[in-house]
Structures are given as structure tokens and as C-alpha cells.
Design an enzyme around this catalytic site. Structure first.
Site, mmCIF file in Angstrom:
data_model
loop_
_atom_site.group_PDB
_atom_site.id
_atom_site.type_symbol
_atom_site.label_atom_id
_atom_site.label_comp_id
_atom_site.label_asym_id
_atom_site.label_seq_id
_atom_site.Cartn_x
_atom_site.Cartn_y
_atom_site.Cartn_z
ATOM 1 N N ASP A 1 0.844 -1.194 0.000
ATOM 2 C CA ASP A 1 0.000 0.000 0.000
ATOM 3 C C ASP A 1 0.875 1.239 0.000
ATOM 4 O O ASP A 1 2.110 1.151 0.059
ATOM 5 C CB ASP A 1 -0.943 0.016 1.214
ATOM 6 N N ASP B 1 2.976 2.582 -4.938
ATOM 7 C CA ASP B 1 1.749 2.901 -5.664
ATOM 8 C C ASP B 1 1.636 1.872 -6.772
ATOM 9 O O ASP B 1 2.453 1.848 -7.692
ATOM 10 C CB ASP B 1 1.845 4.323 -6.231
ATOM 11 N N ASN C 1 -22.376 4.461 -4.910
ATOM 12 C CA ASN C 1 -21.350 5.048 -4.055
ATOM 13 C C ASN C 1 -20.019 5.182 -4.779
ATOM 14 O O ASN C 1 -19.272 6.140 -4.571
ATOM 15 C CB ASN C 1 -21.169 4.219 -2.787
ATOM 16 N N HIS D 1 -13.118 -2.224 -8.035
ATOM 17 C CA HIS D 1 -14.354 -1.433 -8.127
ATOM 18 C C HIS D 1 -14.095 0.070 -7.993
ATOM 19 O O HIS D 1 -14.988 0.876 -8.241
ATOM 20 C CB HIS D 1 -15.388 -1.920 -7.104
ATOM 21 N N ASP D 2 -12.879 0.443 -7.619
ATOM 22 C CA ASP D 2 -12.534 1.866 -7.514
ATOM 23 C C ASP D 2 -12.166 2.483 -8.862
ATOM 24 O O ASP D 2 -12.057 3.712 -8.953
ATOM 25 C CB ASP D 2 -11.329 2.060 -6.577
#
Length: 346
Positions: free
Chosen positions: A211, A237, A303, A256-257
Site C-alpha cells: 500500500d 503505488d 457510491n 471497483h474503484d
């Protein structure tokens, strides 16, 4: 099935109208500490006592408590001294901060962050992009730069994601037998709750959490105990930096982002880094192939519109993305819970 004549459409619409009110009542009771106080007290309390302990008005607290009773989050007993309130089992398990399965942090993230973006849902639909600029006055070009706009906000998000995996993590990791994979990389692993579930379920595995540097730092300091030697970290990254070699890559709520192009870009990098015979596990909330449901996943996709660059997808859509990146033998397992599992092999 009921016929259309059996449906009370005005009542259904009224129930939908009250959805916002229902969630806000639960969020507010959590934020004020109602469920924590009742757990700590060990006995039912009056609305006056609860209000005094939490520093609220008595009239406002009584109405909040009664609404929680209606939602079956609290139980009430009428005595000669008046109404006494106590937690229900569901509140003790999921709404108190001290519970291992607490959903407090994700609720606070939704209440204080997500709701502000949803205020501009109509603008998101018109424009087809996230609404951080309107909600918080910051650039929407980098969704995670906006999500992690402060250390407090980043910690809130990480804690919220951890609380989700405390309930759903074992289901998705057990959907397939992952025991043959010993070297696992959890891309975008955040606070590490899924990695901890993984080494618990598969004790012979080693998991590397990959991360951003600031996320890794918080995970090390606040979430992963230093004595847990089976979990390591890699800062980077994943769009711009190299991805370490592993036998299995876990991408939980990652694809999904992003839009399809970025998903293919990331999966191609993962395929290149993956050891022969290895694979990739996608953990996502899957839409039906005709996109008719589930409702929760449809709402999650809305969302994604207000918060990210991505969307929820069908199993078929994820399979195509995996195959385009070079993965084969794609298998899909529905867990019956909020999140499902898709496994592709190299």
C-alpha cells in the site's frame, strides 16, 4: 411471489423515503456513545440517566432511544420508575466500539464522509464523476488523495475497512482453498484485517501488505502487532511502482474503484509479477449478470460514482478483465454475504 395487485406501492415509497432517517438514527446513537454506555453500565438505564452521562438534552435523547427501540437496536422495559433501556444482542455485537465485530468505524465513515458526497448524487449522475470537490472543496482527480486528505480521515477509512473484514473476511478467503499459495501479496491491503484473517485461516502462508507509504506506516503503528511475523509490508503505488513477485495476489475491493482501462492496466502488471502456477483473488460485491440486483451492490455502485472512478461489476465483467490480462481458469464463488470471490490462475 406476490402479484402486482398485492403490492402497496405508496407504502413502499414511504419506506424508501425513510431510509435516510433510519441510517442516521443508528449513526447518531453510535456517535453519541449510547450503545457503549449501556454495555458498560451492565444494567438498563433511563433516558434521563443516559442523557446526563452523554451530555445531551433529555427530550432529544428520549426520542433517539425510542427510535432505536423501533429499529430493534434497543429494548425497553416499563417500570414504576419509568422506561429503562438496554442494548439488544445485535447492538452489543456490532455497534459497540469494544466488540471484535464492531461496525462503529465504518458507520462513522459513512455518516461523516460518504453522506456528504451523496448529497451531490444528482450532480454525480449528471457529470459521471465523484463529488469530492463539491463536498470538501478538494480536487476530485485523485480519489484516494481526496479520501486520505488528512491523517484523521485516512485512519477513519482504514478502521472502517477493517471492521468490514472482521465480518466478511473469512467468508471470502474460504470461498476457495488457498492453502497451496504460501506467498501472498495483498494489494491495497490497508489496515491489514484481511491479511490477519488470511494467516489465521492459512497458518502456513506469508502475506505482504502492499500500500501507499503513509498507509503502511499507520498499519504498522496501529493495526498489525509487531509479533505477527507472517505479515510484512511493501510500500508503493501499484499503478506507478513495481509489484513484488508472489504466488497469489489478493485485490479486495480494489478494482471497483477504477474504470476498465485502469483495471486492465493493474491486472496486467499483476500477471507479469505473478509466479507461474499462481493466481489472483478478486474480492468484490458482484452484480447479477443482468444487473437486476442485489440491491446492496447496486447501491455500492452508486457510491463508487460519488466517491471513486469505478463501479460494481458482474462476475462476467470481472472474468473478461482477468482474461484480457492473461489469467485463465477463472472461477466464481458466491458467498451469500456482501462480498464474493473470483479466482483467476496464471
Amino acid at each position: 411471489m406476490s402479484s402486482t395487485e398485492d403490492l402497496d406501492y405508496p407504502q413502499i415509497i414511504l419506506q424508501y423515503n425513510s431510509g435516510f432517517l433510519v441510517s442516521k438514527v443508528m449513526f447518531t446513537a453510535c456517535e453519541l456513545g449510547v450503545f457503549d454506555l449501556l454495555l458498560e453500565s451492565g444494567e438498563p438505564l433511563s433516558s434521563d440517566t443516559i442523557a446526563a452521562h452523554l451530555g445531551t438534552s433529555t427530550t432529544g435523547m428520549e426520542r433517539l432511544l425510542d427510535a432505536c427501540v423501533g429499529l430493534k437496536l434497543l429494548a425497553v422495559e416499563l417500570t414504576q420508575e419509568g422506561a429503562l433501556y438496554r442494548n439488544t444482542e445485535i447492538s452489543n455485537i456490532y455497534l459497540t466500539k469494544s466488540s471484535p465485530k464492531s461496525q462503529y468505524h465504518i458507520m462513522m465513515y459513512y455518516s461523516n464522509t460518504v453522506y456528504l458526497c451523496w448529497h451531490y448524487l444528482a450532480d454525480a449522475v449528471r457529470e459521471g464523476r465523484n463529488q469530492y470537490e463539491r463536498a470538501f472543496g478538494i480536487s476530485s482527480k485523485d480519489p484516494f488523495g481526496a479520501m486520505y486528505r488528512s491523517e484523521e480521515e485516512m485512519l477513519k477509512f482504514m478502521s472502517g475497512q477493517n471492521s468490514v473484514w472482521s465480518i466478511c473476511g473469512r467468508d471470502v478467503l474460504a470461498a476457495f482453498d488457498l492453502s497451496p499459495f504460501r506467498q501472498i501479496c495483498d494489494l491495497g491491503g490497508g489496515g491489514g484485517a484481511l491479511a490477519q484473517e488470511c494467516v489465521s485461516l492459512y497458518p502456513n502462508s506469508m502475506v505482504t501488505i502492499y500500500d501507499l507509504p503513509k498507509v503502511v506506516q499507520v498499519a504498522k503503528e496501529q493495526f498489525i502487532p509487531p509479533e505477527e511475523r507472517r505479515i510484512t509490508f511493501h510500500e508503493g503505488d501499484f499503478f506507478n511502482d513495481s509489484i513484488p513477485e508472489a504466488e497469489l495476489y489478493i485485490l479486495s475491493k480494489i478494482l471497483h474503484d477504477w474504470d476498465d482501462d485502469k483495471c486492465r492496466q493493474l491486472l496486467t502488471k499483476v500477471h507479469k509479477a505473478c509466479k507461474p502456477g499462481g493466481g489472483v483473488l478478486l474480492v468484490e460485491s458482484l452484480l447479477n449478470e443482468d444487473k437486476s440486483g442485489p440491491l446492496e451492490t447496486q447501491l455500492y455502485s452508486m457510491n463508487m460514482l460519488v466517491q471513486t472512478e469505478g463501479k460494481e461489476r458482474t462476475a462476467g465483467a470481472y472474468s473478461k478483465l482477468l482474461e484480457a490480462a492473461g489469467f485463465g481458469e477463472v472461477e466464481v464463488k458466491k458467498t451469500g454475504k456482501l462480498y464474493d470471490a473470483v479466482l483467476g490462475r496464471k
